[in-house]
Design an enzyme around this catalytic site. Sequence first.
Site, PDB file in Angstrom:
ATOM      1  N   CYS A 139      56.394 -18.097 -59.297  1.00 34.03           N
ATOM      2  CA  CYS A 139      57.330 -17.150 -58.464  1.00 34.03           C
ATOM      3  C   CYS A 139      56.611 -15.834 -58.759  1.00 34.03           C
ATOM      4  O   CYS A 139      56.571 -15.476 -59.816  1.00 34.03           O
ATOM      5  CB  CYS A 139      58.574 -17.166 -58.916  1.00 34.03           C
ATOM      6  SG  CYS A 139      59.590 -16.127 -57.821  1.00 34.03           S
TER       7      CYS A 139
ATOM      8  N   CYS B  62      61.917  -7.688 -59.688  1.00 30.97           N
ATOM      9  CA  CYS B  62      63.337  -8.266 -60.542  1.00 30.97           C
ATOM     10  C   CYS B  62      63.219  -7.374 -61.746  1.00 30.97           C
ATOM     11  O   CYS B  62      62.594  -7.098 -62.499  1.00 30.97           O
ATOM     12  CB  CYS B  62      62.879  -9.762 -60.919  1.00 30.97           C
ATOM     13  SG  CYS B  62      64.416 -10.423 -61.821  1.00 30.97           S
TER      14      CYS B  62
ATOM     15  N   GLU C 237      57.977 -12.142 -51.225  1.00 28.23           N
ATOM     16  CA  GLU C 237      57.342 -13.512 -51.274  1.00 28.23           C
ATOM     17  C   GLU C 237      58.335 -14.767 -50.949  1.00 28.23           C
ATOM     18  O   GLU C 237      59.493 -14.612 -51.436  1.00 28.23           O
ATOM     19  CB  GLU C 237      56.704 -13.708 -52.515  1.00 28.23           C
ATOM     20  CG  GLU C 237      55.843 -15.084 -52.730  1.00 28.23           C
ATOM     21  CD  GLU C 237      55.162 -15.066 -53.977  1.00 28.23           C
ATOM     22  OE1 GLU C 237      55.217 -16.197 -54.736  1.00 28.23           O
ATOM     23  OE2 GLU C 237      54.587 -14.170 -54.803  1.00 28.23           O
TER      24      GLU C 237
ATOM     25  N   CYS D 233      57.869 -14.518 -66.914  1.00 30.25           N
ATOM     26  CA  CYS D 233      57.786 -14.385 -65.340  1.00 30.25           C
ATOM     27  C   CYS D 233      56.754 -13.602 -64.680  1.00 30.25           C
ATOM     28  O   CYS D 233      56.884 -12.393 -65.078  1.00 30.25           O
ATOM     29  CB  CYS D 233      59.262 -14.305 -64.838  1.00 30.25           C
ATOM     30  SG  CYS D 233      59.679 -14.346 -63.235  1.00 30.25           S
TER      31      CYS D 233
ATOM     32  N   CYS E 107      61.919 -21.708 -50.618  1.00 30.49           N
ATOM     33  CA  CYS E 107      62.191 -20.859 -51.738  1.00 30.49           C
ATOM     34  C   CYS E 107      62.279 -19.446 -51.350  1.00 30.49           C
ATOM     35  O   CYS E 107      61.508 -18.913 -50.974  1.00 30.49           O
ATOM     36  CB  CYS E 107      61.351 -21.196 -52.890  1.00 30.49           C
ATOM     37  SG  CYS E 107      61.488 -20.372 -54.461  1.00 30.49           S
TER      38      CYS E 107
ATOM     39  N   CYS F 117      61.971 -11.269 -67.560  1.00 34.41           N
ATOM     40  CA  CYS F 117      61.770 -12.191 -68.278  1.00 34.41           C
ATOM     41  C   CYS F 117      60.350 -12.330 -68.519  1.00 34.41           C
ATOM     42  O   CYS F 117      59.469 -11.940 -67.829  1.00 34.41           O
ATOM     43  CB  CYS F 117      62.053 -13.773 -67.726  1.00 34.41           C
ATOM     44  SG  CYS F 117      64.094 -13.653 -67.264  1.00 34.41           S
TER      45      CYS F 117
END
Length: 360
Positions: free
Chosen positions: A343, A124, A104, A131, A117, A128
């Site tokens: 995100c 990832c 993305e 997230c 961005c 987190c």
Amino acid sequence: MLTDTVATTSTKDLPLLGRSLSELTEWVELQGQPRYRGKQLHDWLYNKGAQSLEEITVFPKAWREEMVASSAIKIGRSQVHLHKQTRDGTEKFLLKLADGEIVETVGIPTSKRLTVCVSTQVGCPMACDFCATGKGGFRRNLAKHEIIDQVLTVQETMQQRVSHIVFMGMGEPLLNYENLVGAIAAINKDIGIGQRNITVSTVGIPNQIPRFAKEHLQVTLAVSLHAPTQQVRAQVIPSADRYPLTALMDDCRAYVEITGRRISFEYTLLAGVNDDPEQAEELAYLIRGFQSHVNLIPYNPVSDADYQRPTERAIQTFVRVLEDYKIAVSVRRTRGLDADAACGQLRGQHQKAVERNLLG
């Protein structure tokens, strides 16, 4: 430190995108072509948006056909898999990579600039708790050309010169260190975006912040704190158990000492978790004496995460407390709310739709 290195045998099979002018010049010479074709190739890759070797019409037709016939020679551009525009002008892209993975990226325009961005990983590994990207798991690092491609795709699609880059997309940039630094070099030297207009965001990786400082770049480092104490930070960032807040702050001080540049501290405000006035005071105490700036980010709710956005009153109270302690602070207002703004959210929704279709 960023250097304009010459191609070696270890890079000869890599895509052309991501190579410097000197590397491209050496490459064309190895193909039996004159040196000036290196500059032509560089121009078509970084300025004219060539998606394939066939498009580079300044090259002799016979040579183009020879290169196209060789499947080993790739430019390295990705396919636009999904493109969404929002009412505020933000444009989100899902890019399909050569191996079928989806990444993305986002174009964020204002009247004076266009910011991209950029993602550095597919997914990832930091996981987190709040997230959307972390909820989707980790697949792999992005190669240098896959990072650069995001900038070019946004620039070409939006038909506006990109002025600013923020490495705040999917992934933890400092876990993809070599490709991050290489991409910054290309974005700066080959695309022509000043280092001072580039921001690298990290949640913090042991030993990597001082290492990054020694690159002596002019970029802005943004450190994602999200909490003023170790206990709260470990609640929302699992990796904080392995990288205590005291150690992170020591590395941040080292960064400032080495570079002479201020740090931007990112702080996502989560209602009832880290947004009360006492925590604002703790944050002010934590970063006292720093050459720094606090960027407050009111949480944008995502599915599968049990957190809420703070009230406007709570946000403004938090700001006032920091200002009372003479802390430079700003509030990042969310863009693209009608296109899965957080995100990784657009990619996450896409993955769920694919799974539903497979099961359906």
